[in-house]
Write a protein that holds these residues in place. Structure first.
Motif, PDB file in Angstrom:
ATOM      1  N   GLU B  28      47.178  98.157  55.155  1.00  0.00           N
ATOM      2  CA  GLU B  28      46.889  98.077  56.586  1.00  0.00           C
ATOM      3  C   GLU B  28      46.231  99.368  57.058  1.00  0.00           C
ATOM      4  OE1 GLU B  28      50.057  96.422  58.762  1.00  0.00           O
ATOM      5  OE2 GLU B  28      48.756  95.931  60.451  1.00  0.00           O
ATOM      6  N   ASN B  29      45.272  99.217  57.982  1.00  0.00           N
ATOM      7  CA  ASN B  29      44.538 100.335  58.570  1.00  0.00           C
ATOM      8  C   ASN B  29      43.734 101.167  57.581  1.00  0.00           C
ATOM      9  OD1 ASN B  29      45.414  99.682  61.117  1.00  0.00           O
ATOM     10  ND2 ASN B  29      47.263 100.924  60.914  1.00  0.00           N
ATOM     11  N   SER B  30      43.337 100.552  56.488  1.00  0.00           N
ATOM     12  CA  SER B  30      42.472 101.273  55.564  1.00  0.00           C
ATOM     13  C   SER B  30      41.125 100.561  55.490  1.00  0.00           C
ATOM     14  CB  SER B  30      43.097 101.321  54.171  1.00  0.00           C
ATOM     15  OG  SER B  30      43.045 100.029  53.599  1.00  0.00           O
ATOM     16  N   VAL B  31      40.143 101.242  54.902  1.00  0.00           N
ATOM     17  CA  VAL B  31      38.864 100.586  54.630  1.00  0.00           C
ATOM     18  C   VAL B  31      38.780 100.389  53.127  1.00  0.00           C
ATOM     19  CG1 VAL B  31      36.372 100.755  54.758  1.00  0.00           C
ATOM     20  CG2 VAL B  31      37.773 101.699  56.597  1.00  0.00           C
ATOM     21  N   HIS B  32      38.746  99.145  52.728  1.00  0.00           N
ATOM     22  CA  HIS B  32      38.746  98.818  51.305  1.00  0.00           C
ATOM     23  C   HIS B  32      37.386  98.225  50.939  1.00  0.00           C
ATOM     24  CE1 HIS B  32      41.454  97.784  47.765  1.00  0.00           C
ATOM     25  NE2 HIS B  32      40.245  97.421  47.394  1.00  0.00           N
ATOM     26  N   ALA B  33      36.708  98.844  50.015  1.00  0.00           N
ATOM     27  CA  ALA B  33      35.390  98.333  49.633  1.00  0.00           C
ATOM     28  C   ALA B  33      35.494  97.578  48.319  1.00  0.00           C
ATOM     29  CB  ALA B  33      34.397  99.468  49.497  1.00  0.00           C
ATOM     30  N   ILE B  34      34.746  96.483  48.236  1.00  0.00           N
ATOM     31  CA  ILE B  34      34.662  95.729  46.993  1.00  0.00           C
ATOM     32  C   ILE B  34      33.220  95.810  46.539  1.00  0.00           C
ATOM     33  CG2 ILE B  34      34.905  93.468  45.928  1.00  0.00           C
ATOM     34  CD1 ILE B  34      36.925  92.987  48.409  1.00  0.00           C
ATOM     35  N   ILE B  35      33.001  96.454  45.402  1.00  0.00           N
ATOM     36  CA  ILE B  35      31.626  96.626  44.942  1.00  0.00           C
ATOM     37  C   ILE B  35      31.476  95.982  43.576  1.00  0.00           C
ATOM     38  CG2 ILE B  35      31.309  98.758  46.232  1.00  0.00           C
ATOM     39  CD1 ILE B  35      31.571 100.278  43.568  1.00  0.00           C
ATOM     40  N   GLY B  36      30.238  95.893  43.157  1.00  0.00           N
ATOM     41  CA  GLY B  36      29.973  95.313  41.842  1.00  0.00           C
ATOM     42  C   GLY B  36      28.538  94.872  41.774  1.00  0.00           C
ATOM     43  N   PRO B  37      28.008  94.761  40.570  1.00  0.00           N
ATOM     44  CA  PRO B  37      26.605  94.336  40.420  1.00  0.00           C
ATOM     45  C   PRO B  37      26.421  92.882  40.853  1.00  0.00           C
ATOM     46  CG  PRO B  37      27.678  94.510  38.280  1.00  0.00           C
ATOM     47  CD  PRO B  37      28.660  95.005  39.286  1.00  0.00           C
ATOM     48  N   ASN B  38      25.181  92.452  40.899  1.00  0.00           N
ATOM     49  CA  ASN B  38      24.893  91.060  41.273  1.00  0.00           C
ATOM     50  C   ASN B  38      25.637  90.098  40.370  1.00  0.00           C
ATOM     51  OD1 ASN B  38      23.187  91.279  43.416  1.00  0.00           O
ATOM     52  ND2 ASN B  38      21.377  91.627  42.132  1.00  0.00           N
ATOM     53  N   GLY B  39      26.169  89.037  40.960  1.00  0.00           N
ATOM     54  CA  GLY B  39      26.840  88.029  40.150  1.00  0.00           C
ATOM     55  C   GLY B  39      28.238  88.428  39.725  1.00  0.00           C
ATOM     56  N   ALA B  40      28.766  89.522  40.319  1.00  0.00           N
ATOM     57  CA  ALA B  40      30.095  89.979  39.926  1.00  0.00           C
ATOM     58  C   ALA B  40      31.200  89.124  40.548  1.00  0.00           C
ATOM     59  CB  ALA B  40      30.289  91.429  40.314  1.00  0.00           C
ATOM     60  N   GLY B  41      30.842  88.292  41.532  1.00  0.00           N
ATOM     61  CA  GLY B  41      31.840  87.431  42.167  1.00  0.00           C
ATOM     62  C   GLY B  41      32.316  87.946  43.509  1.00  0.00           C
ATOM     63  N   LYS B  42      31.579  88.913  44.082  1.00  0.00           N
ATOM     64  CA  LYS B  42      31.999  89.489  45.360  1.00  0.00           C
ATOM     65  C   LYS B  42      32.016  88.441  46.470  1.00  0.00           C
ATOM     66  CE  LYS B  42      28.649  92.530  45.653  1.00  0.00           C
ATOM     67  NZ  LYS B  42      27.808  92.343  44.443  1.00  0.00           N
ATOM     68  N   ALA B 223      33.431  93.244  38.063  1.00  0.00           N
ATOM     69  CA  ALA B 223      32.357  92.990  37.106  1.00  0.00           C
ATOM     70  C   ALA B 223      32.651  91.679  36.415  1.00  0.00           C
ATOM     71  CB  ALA B 223      32.251  94.125  36.103  1.00  0.00           C
ATOM     72  N   GLN B 224      31.693  90.811  36.397  1.00  0.00           N
ATOM     73  CA  GLN B 224      31.826  89.488  35.774  1.00  0.00           C
ATOM     74  C   GLN B 224      33.091  88.758  36.212  1.00  0.00           C
ATOM     75  OE1 GLN B 224      31.316  90.703  31.783  1.00  0.00           O
ATOM     76  NE2 GLN B 224      29.119  91.031  32.099  1.00  0.00           N
ATOM     77  N   GLY B 225      33.354  88.853  37.521  1.00  0.00           N
ATOM     78  CA  GLY B 225      34.444  88.052  38.079  1.00  0.00           C
ATOM     79  C   GLY B 225      35.826  88.671  37.973  1.00  0.00           C
ATOM     80  N   SER B 226      35.926  89.861  37.387  1.00  0.00           N
ATOM     81  CA  SER B 226      37.255  90.467  37.269  1.00  0.00           C
ATOM     82  C   SER B 226      37.223  91.899  37.781  1.00  0.00           C
ATOM     83  CB  SER B 226      37.715  90.472  35.819  1.00  0.00           C
ATOM     84  OG  SER B 226      37.694  89.166  35.321  1.00  0.00           O
ATOM     85  N   PRO B 227      38.338  92.343  38.352  1.00  0.00           N
ATOM     86  CA  PRO B 227      38.376  93.731  38.805  1.00  0.00           C
ATOM     87  C   PRO B 227      38.393  94.679  37.600  1.00  0.00           C
ATOM     88  CG  PRO B 227      40.347  92.515  39.505  1.00  0.00           C
ATOM     89  CD  PRO B 227      39.603  91.631  38.594  1.00  0.00           C
ATOM     90  N   LEU B 228      37.505  95.640  37.655  1.00  0.00           N
ATOM     91  CA  LEU B 228      37.374  96.588  36.558  1.00  0.00           C
ATOM     92  C   LEU B 228      38.318  97.754  36.796  1.00  0.00           C
ATOM     93  CD1 LEU B 228      35.365  96.265  34.245  1.00  0.00           C
ATOM     94  CD2 LEU B 228      33.831  97.808  35.460  1.00  0.00           C
ATOM     95  N   VAL B 229      38.178  98.383  37.946  1.00  0.00           N
ATOM     96  CA  VAL B 229      39.066  99.479  38.347  1.00  0.00           C
ATOM     97  C   VAL B 229      39.297  99.406  39.827  1.00  0.00           C
ATOM     98  CG1 VAL B 229      38.833 101.356  36.691  1.00  0.00           C
ATOM     99  CG2 VAL B 229      36.969 100.866  38.277  1.00  0.00           C
ATOM    100  N   GLU B 230      40.375 100.029  40.282  1.00  0.00           N
ATOM    101  CA  GLU B 230      40.597 100.200  41.706  1.00  0.00           C
ATOM    102  C   GLU B 230      41.091 101.615  41.884  1.00  0.00           C
ATOM    103  OE1 GLU B 230      43.243  97.397  43.766  1.00  0.00           O
ATOM    104  OE2 GLU B 230      43.576  99.038  45.182  1.00  0.00           O
ATOM    105  N   ASP B 231      40.371 102.355  42.757  1.00  0.00           N
ATOM    106  CA  ASP B 231      40.745 103.768  42.901  1.00  0.00           C
ATOM    107  C   ASP B 231      40.137 104.342  44.179  1.00  0.00           C
ATOM    108  OD1 ASP B 231      41.859 106.207  42.217  1.00  0.00           O
ATOM    109  OD2 ASP B 231      41.353 105.945  40.095  1.00  0.00           O
ATOM    110  N   THR B 232      40.306 105.653  44.410  1.00  0.00           N
ATOM    111  CA  THR B 232      39.694 106.320  45.559  1.00  0.00           C
ATOM    112  C   THR B 232      38.220 106.563  45.249  1.00  0.00           C
ATOM    113  OG1 THR B 232      40.290 108.441  44.625  1.00  0.00           O
ATOM    114  CG2 THR B 232      41.837 107.469  46.200  1.00  0.00           C
TER     115      THR B 232
END
Lengths: 409, 251
Positions: B28-42, B223-232
């Motif tokens: 809550e109250n954070s900014v969470h970004a989801i990134i990834g190359p094209n076709g990553a499933g974002k 990447a390719q539909g799965s989370p690779l890493v999650e971090d700061t």
């Protein structure tokens, strides 16, 4: 006034004045003059103006606001007529219960047809409504003959029960439709110089109901509900992602417009107590689409104007026949007269559809906003002369810059 | 426990595994970004959050309630607003009307028949909408036809429409896609301002690293539909796996 903003209140007052003074305004030519055939101020035609005005106002609540183009609204018109005639047969010749039943039954029909048809939008919605209307037509025409009397049409007869009224009058005739004893057919003719004006009860009943319908439509247009309907037309995706469910909004608009159509159908039967299946045919559905687009879809007054235009053409242009034309062009040399007659006769009489078609094409191409847009452009030009630099639309709430698609995607 | 909890989400389109076992927790109250190359499933993931798609397996919980199987308008009423890649606004209506609609949606719910009041009489709603337009520096455009505005203004308007609902979670789908560098920077500033003014949780799907590193508190790399890493953001920048996903194995 009446919870309306100043601009709308003015428009309402103008429409009230026009409607009440119609028997005078529509009879501009003296009875004996050659132009008298262009007079539209006789009860039968004025009633049609008001009734089809109601039909088009209601249609516009659906089509003008939400952009859903129904091609089956004549079904509700027909259902309204049948309901009203049954009320005249079974209960009494008073128009009130007949109109109430007409509105109720048509709203039920609209609820069912709308619930199913509104699962699709755009052209598929139009086709679904068309299919339903044709089914209704065929049911009325053949399958449901015991209720609708098939191709003959439903009529009153001398042995109808009419529980709260009389089966037949003292002299053995069918009683007339009335409003608490005031017969729809009653009228007062006033002669004034060369002019003759006919004020009929039937017309004023229609006109007052039309004004009530117009006022209600105005309130809907300006309400948060109306805002949501316009939002449906412009972007349903955004509407859904804004937490609003577009389905009940469109269904509500569909049912309201179906009730307007039912009232119009009931009034048709109240003025002339018979109902036939042809009232439900697809041409009748198409007619109300033409009226709305010709007058200006999405505007308040446009549909009434469009309805008046089409009914005027249908009744006045179709009456111009060869002998009338010969009268007009008799002064021309013979050869020229024949050529002119040959050209003109295709556009009048039974050919009035041709004139209407050309008019419709011109309006759609040059005035996509309908006759209302034409009026606004003229008003804009006049205003522009007085204070140059104004941009035509100005602060007019009816002004829609750019072209918007008529049909919801 | 985050306000948005995605657990074990799978989504398959025919032979393509669009999402494979996605787990995500947005605080809550954070900014969470989801990134990834094209076709990553974002985008697929985002569509699963707003009710446009239903995952084959897994759960999506918002504020302790499942969003699965709910329609977009129901999910919005739960407190999730969405900004689209290309601004979705009511083009035929005025700017003020655009902002009024979400005000009514918040007050009256998914459907109401206020057919007999005029919009002009709804003082509270008008004040609220005007306040929002002032906050977004758009008050002078209130009577403009929304479709006639510039793209940047349409984006601003769309955000105003989402924010006036006071959502608990704001989803942004590539808010700077196709924008010039100047417009991108303006959008970043706008989002920073929004964040500074109120408590709001944001989940941003983004392509542009510049945007992500300027705004995000936490980043998930798909990447390719799965989370690779999650971090700061600091840790993501130098992460070898991320470089690999973005630049190819040889890099």
């Amino acid at each position: 006034m009446l919870g309306l903003e100043k601009k709308d209140a003015t428009l309402l007052l103008v429409v009230i004045a026009l409607a009440l003074a119609a028997p005078i305004l529509l009879n501009p030519f003296p009875t004996e003059s050659a132009m008298a055939q262009f007079n539209a101020g006789y009860p039968d035609l004025m009633q049609k103006f008001a009734i089809y005005g109601i039909f088009a106002i209601g249609f516009n609540i659906l089509f003008g606001l939400t952009g859903y183009l129904s091609f089956g609204h004549a079904a509700f018109l027909g259902v309204g007529s049948y309901s009203a005639v049954w009320m005249f047969k079974l209960l009494s010749m008073n128009v009130i219960p007949a109109l109430v039943l007409a509105v109720l039954v048509s709203s039920l029909f609209a609820l069912v047809i709308g619930y199913i048809s509104l699962r699709r939008s755009g052209i598929y919605f139009s086709i679904l409504t068309l299919a339903f209307a044709q089914m209704s037509f065929n049911l009325a025409y053949s399958v449901l003959t015991p209720i609708t009397n098939g191709e003959t049409g439903l009529q009153l007869s001398l042995d109808d029960p009419r529980i709260l009224g009389i089966s037949q009058t003292a002299d053995g005739g069918i009683p007339l439709t009335s409003l608490f004893g005031l017969a729809m057919r009653d009228s007062v003719a006033v002669k004034l110089g060369g002019w003759s004006f006919e004020f009929s009860v039937g017309y004023y009943v229609c006109a007052i109901l039309m004004l009530v319908c117009f006022y209600l439509a105005m309130r809907i247009f300006r309400s948060p509900f109306g805002l949501m309907l316009r939002a449906v037309k412009t972007n349903q995706t955004r509407l859904n992602y804004t937490g609003l469910n577009s389905r009940p909004y469109t269904l509500a608009a569909f049912v309201i417009s179906g009730m307007y159509a039912g009232l119009a159908g009931g009034l048709l039967a109240a003025m002339d107590p018979l109902a036939g299946a042809e009232r439900m045919q697809w041409t009748a559905s198409g007619e109300v689409v033409l009226m709305t687009i010709l007058g200006g879809a999405g505007t308040l007054f446009g549909p009434v104007l469009g309805a008046g235009f089409i009914k005027y053409f249908e009744n006045i242009f179709s009456k111009i026949n060869d002998s009338v034309l010969q009268n007009w062009f008799g002064f021309l040399p013979d050869g020229v007269e024949n050529v002119v007659l040959w050209v003109v006769e295709h556009f009048v009489g039974p050919g009035w559809h041709l004139t209407l078609g050309l008019l419709f094409m011109l309006v759609v191409i040059f005035l996509p906003g309908g006759l209302m847009e034409g009026g606004q452009r003229i008003a804009g030009l006049l205003r522009g002369k007085r204070k140059s630099g104004g941009d035509g639309g100005g602060d007019d709430p009816e002004y829609h810059p750019g072209q918007t698609p008529h049909v919801a995607e | 426990m985050g306000i948005l909890e995605v657990k074990g989400v799978n989504k398959r389109f025919g032979g393509l595994q669009a999402l494979g076992d996605v787990n995500l927790s947005v605080t809550e109250n954070s900014v969470h970004a989801i990134i990834g190359p094209n076709g990553a499933g974002k985008s697929t993931l985002l569509n699963c959050l707003v009710g446009k798609l239903i995952p084959d397996t897994g759960s999506v919980m918002f504020n302790g309630q499942s969003v699965l199987g709910r329609k977009p308008h129901e999910i919005n009423q739960m407190g999730i607003s969405r900004v689209f890649q290309t601004p979705e606004i009511f083009g035929d209506l005025t700017v003020l009307e655009n902002v009024l609609i979400p005000c009514f949606a918040r007050r009256d719910g998914a459907f109401s028949m206020h057919a007999f009041e005029t919009v002009g009489q709804e003082r509270d709603m008008l004040d609220e909408a005007m306040q929002m337009l002032e906050d977004m520096n758009m008050a002078d455009k209130r009577d403009m036809h929304a479709a006639s505005m510039s793209r940047g203004d349409k984006r601003r308007l769309e955000m105003a429409m989402c924010l006036v609902q006071q959502p608990r979670l704001l989803l942004l789908d590539e808010p700077t896609a196709g924008m010039s560098r100047a417009d991108t920077n303006n959008t970043i500033e706008l989002l920073k301002q929004i964040k500074g003014k109120r408590d709001i949780t944001m989940a941003i799907i983004e392509h542009d690293m510049h945007v992500v590193f300027s705004l995000a508190d936490r980043i998930t790399v798909l990447a390719q539909g799965s989370p690779l890493v999650e971090d700061t953001p600091e840790n993501i920048k130098g992460h070898p796996k991320v470089r690999e996903a973005y630049l190819g194995e040889s890099a």
